[in-house]
Write an enzyme that holds these catalytic residues in place. Structure first.
Site, PDB file in Angstrom:
ATOM      1  N   CYS A 257     -10.574 -52.039  45.027  1.00 31.31           N
ATOM      2  CA  CYS A 257      -8.891 -52.364  45.076  1.00 31.31           C
ATOM      3  C   CYS A 257      -8.553 -51.349  46.264  1.00 31.31           C
ATOM      4  CB  CYS A 257      -8.357 -51.769  43.722  1.00 31.31           C
ATOM      5  SG  CYS A 257      -8.567 -52.853  42.523  1.00 31.31           S
ATOM      6  N   LYS A 317     -17.377 -45.052  41.387  1.00 35.95           N
ATOM      7  CA  LYS A 317     -16.648 -43.704  40.737  1.00 35.95           C
ATOM      8  C   LYS A 317     -17.252 -43.422  39.231  1.00 35.95           C
ATOM      9  CE  LYS A 317     -12.640 -46.077  38.324  1.00 35.95           C
ATOM     10  NZ  LYS A 317     -11.340 -45.937  37.903  1.00 35.95           N
TER      11      LYS A 317
HETATM   12  C1  UDX Z   1      -7.492 -48.439  41.461  1.00 34.73           C
HETATM   13  C2  UDX Z   1      -6.057 -47.684  40.775  1.00 34.73           C
HETATM   14  O1  UDX Z   1      -6.254 -46.420  40.380  1.00 34.73           O
HETATM   15  C3  UDX Z   1      -5.343 -48.869  39.610  1.00 34.73           C
HETATM   16  O2  UDX Z   1      -4.343 -48.470  39.173  1.00 34.73           O
HETATM   17  C4  UDX Z   1      -5.585 -50.302  40.171  1.00 34.73           C
HETATM   18  O3  UDX Z   1      -4.939 -51.048  39.473  1.00 34.73           O
HETATM   19  C5  UDX Z   1      -6.881 -50.586  40.741  1.00 34.73           C
HETATM   20  O4  UDX Z   1      -7.063 -49.636  41.890  1.00 34.73           O
HETATM   21  P1  UDX Z   1      -9.769 -48.158  40.472  1.00 34.73           P
HETATM   22  O5  UDX Z   1     -10.256 -48.858  41.720  1.00 34.73           O
HETATM   23  O6  UDX Z   1     -10.645 -48.512  39.457  1.00 34.73           O
HETATM   24  O7  UDX Z   1      -8.240 -48.112  40.310  1.00 34.73           O
HETATM   25  O8  UDX Z   1     -10.240 -46.520  40.889  1.00 34.73           O
HETATM   26  P2  UDX Z   1      -9.450 -45.295  41.105  1.00 34.73           P
HETATM   27  O9  UDX Z   1      -9.579 -44.331  39.760  1.00 34.73           O
HETATM   28  O10 UDX Z   1      -8.155 -45.457  41.664  1.00 34.73           O
HETATM   29  O11 UDX Z   1     -10.440 -44.566  42.264  1.00 34.73           O
HETATM   30  C6  UDX Z   1     -10.746 -45.277  43.530  1.00 34.73           C
HETATM   31  C7  UDX Z   1     -11.535 -44.546  44.319  1.00 34.73           C
HETATM   32  O12 UDX Z   1     -11.011 -43.050  44.724  1.00 34.73           O
HETATM   33  C8  UDX Z   1     -13.058 -44.099  43.658  1.00 34.73           C
HETATM   34  O13 UDX Z   1     -13.816 -44.152  44.767  1.00 34.73           O
HETATM   35  C9  UDX Z   1     -12.829 -42.596  43.291  1.00 34.73           C
HETATM   36  O14 UDX Z   1     -14.151 -41.918  43.336  1.00 34.73           O
HETATM   37  C10 UDX Z   1     -11.951 -42.061  44.641  1.00 34.73           C
HETATM   38  N1  UDX Z   1     -11.425 -40.817  44.254  1.00 34.73           N
HETATM   39  C11 UDX Z   1     -10.411 -40.865  43.248  1.00 34.73           C
HETATM   40  C12 UDX Z   1     -11.363 -39.855  44.827  1.00 34.73           C
HETATM   41  O15 UDX Z   1     -12.186 -39.589  45.993  1.00 34.73           O
HETATM   42  N2  UDX Z   1     -10.623 -38.527  44.732  1.00 34.73           N
HETATM   43  C13 UDX Z   1      -9.613 -38.585  43.447  1.00 34.73           C
HETATM   44  O16 UDX Z   1      -9.096 -37.665  43.525  1.00 34.73           O
HETATM   45  C14 UDX Z   1      -9.593 -39.858  42.801  1.00 34.73           C
END
Ligand code: UDX
Length: 432
Positions: A257, A317
């Site tokens: 996403c 993640k």
């Molecule tokens: C995201 C949105 O959060 C969600 O609301 C939407 O509907 C779909 O996209 P998702 O793709 O499941 O969800 O992951 P998310 O938890 O947002 O994390 C995305 C990426 O960012 C991961 O690779 C995670 O490791 C990274 N991340 C997240 C960081 O590097 N630092 C952070 O503080 C948070």
């Protein structure tokens, strides 16, 4: 109780189907993938999502949810059709809506005299709702653009406790009918037009991505000025105007996403000559994070050829088995290209990196992967890695390099266990 068809048995489709069944509706899911449908009929979900197998099992047992490959069967007498198909990124950043258009065509073909409300959950190019409105108008179908905000690993929780429900439609009665389906969840509802609903989803994800890149830009600067980014972002997070989420510095964002949605917003901005700089910078900072650790390792070891490296984590993640656009996988691939002797471990991820690739080995535990390693890299923020026994890890390895790609280990604790600590913005890489 409503009769609902769900098109697409992916993360979003299965979660919505099981959630809507739990709310008391009768749900039929259609997907063109026979193998997927056969497994789902037996209650087997093809991806890892905590709580979803139990929810699906309940829906199946109560006979409130069925799976089929036939649009005719799924759409027969449906009052609502939830569209949950993937819209991946194309080369130029725009969203590929070919599966969506196919789904629309199939829906158009298979609805008989009934006129269900089409609820679009897929993340779509802005303008899709209006196109769908035109496409379906002569059949009397009404369209509601209602983007999903499910986060992988907590999708069930997000379904039952949404922060908001967005309903974009020209047709007030249709939006009202969809709102009723979710009334029991008591979430704030934002009623708007199709384009606004569609754009709000892209805007929300681009903002989350921007926060991650902001934290990563701060991490770089923290190193330069001798600050600790963990404490800096904690200070930021206590300000309610900023908020605590998505401020953890590290290898950056991946998944299906965030990367594609920022790219889509950048593409939109370029297309409309509306200054894409901010969005481009978010993507560039993210890309840099991925090569940065390899540069650190290269300057430490000189060459990585033949160096035994344990890669802990492959999922994009924690909480998911999804490796789509995973920074961990990208890192592993860079290490393999540099002829490192790679051993990978992830508690649940599909091992896409190593399947069919004889250059990497797979271990069954974190300590197993680290055995005789020169360096261990934490690439996914799984709690099991954050809580790893550092002395045992150091004891298993032949080298002493610990690379914390997700900011989950205290540099002081790592040093106390005899490691040289490399990370992002946590105080002088490699300096003991
Ligand atoms: C995201 C949105 O959060 C969600 O609301 C939407 O509907 C779909 O996209 P998702 O793709 O499941 O969800 O992951 P998310 O938890 O947002 O994390 C995305 C990426 O960012 C991961 O690779 C995670 O490791 C990274 N991340 C997240 C960081 O590097 N630092 C952070 O503080 C948070």
């Amino acid at each position: 109780m409503a009769k609902i068809a769900v098109v697409g048995a992916g993360h979003v489709g299965v979660t919505y189907a099981a959630g809507l069944a739990e709310l008391g509706n009768v749900v039929r899911v259609v997907d063109i993938d026979r193998a997927k449908v056969a497994r789902l009929k037996r209650g087997q979900i093809w991806f890892y999502e905590p709580g979803l197998p139990e929810l699906l099992a309940r829906g199946l047992k109560r006979r409130r949810i069925t799976f089929t490959t036939s649009y005719a069967e799924a759409l027969s007498r449906a009052e609502f059709v939830f569209v949950c198909v993937p819209t991946p990124s194309t080369g130029d950043g725009s969203l590929d809506d070919s599966k969506l258009r196919l789904a629309f065509d199939m829906i158009r073909k298979h609805v008989a005299e009934e006129a269900p409300i089409i609820v679009n959950k897929s993340t779509v190019p802005v303008g899709t709702g209006d196109i769908a409105d035109k496409l379906f108008a002569d059949a009397g179908l009404r369209v509601v653009s209602s983007p999903e905000f499910l986060s992988e690993g907590r999708a069930v929780e997000d379904f039952f406790h949404p922060q908001r429900i967005v309903l974009g439609s020209r047709d007030d009665a249709a939006a009202e009918a969809v709102a009723k389906l979710f009334a029991a969840l008591r979430a704030p509802i934002v009623r708007t037009d199709n384009a606004t609903a569609e754009f709000s989803k892209l805007a929300a994800n681009a903002f989350l991505a921007m926060k991650v890149s902001y934290a990563n830009a701060l991490a770089r600067l923290s190193e330069a000025v001798g600050a600790d980014v963990e404490a800096v972002t904690r200070v930021l997070s206590l300000d309610p105007r900023i908020g605590p989420g998505h401020l953890r510095a590290g290898l950056g964002f991946g998944g299906s996403c965030l990367p594609k949605d920022v790219a889509a917003v950048e593409h939109l901005a370029r297309k409309h000559d509306a200054n894409p700089d901010l969005f481009g910078a978010v993507l560039r900072v993210n890309r840099d994070q991925r090569s940065r650790l390899v540069d650190d390792l290269l300057s430490h070891f000189g060459s990585l050829a033949g160096r035994r490296i344990a890669l802990l984590g492959l999922a994009f993640k924690a909480g998911t088995d999804d490796t789509r656009d995973s920074a961990a996988v990208a890192l592993g691939e860079q290490l393999l290209a540099l002829h490192a002797d790679l051993v990978v471990y992830d508690p649940v991820a599909r091992l896409d990196l190593v399947n069919g690739d004889e250059r990497a080995a797979v271990a069954r535990s974190a300590l197993g992967a680290a055995r005789r390693a020169d360096a261990t890299i934490i690439a996914t923020e799984w709690p099991e890695f954050a809580g790893i026994d550092l002395l045992a890890l150091r004891g298993a390895m032949r080298g002493n390099v610990l690379v914390d790609g997700r900011g989950v280990i205290s540099p002081g604790a790592a040093r106390a266990a005899g490691f040289e600590y490399f990370g992002f913005g946590r105080g002088g890489n490699g300096s003991a």
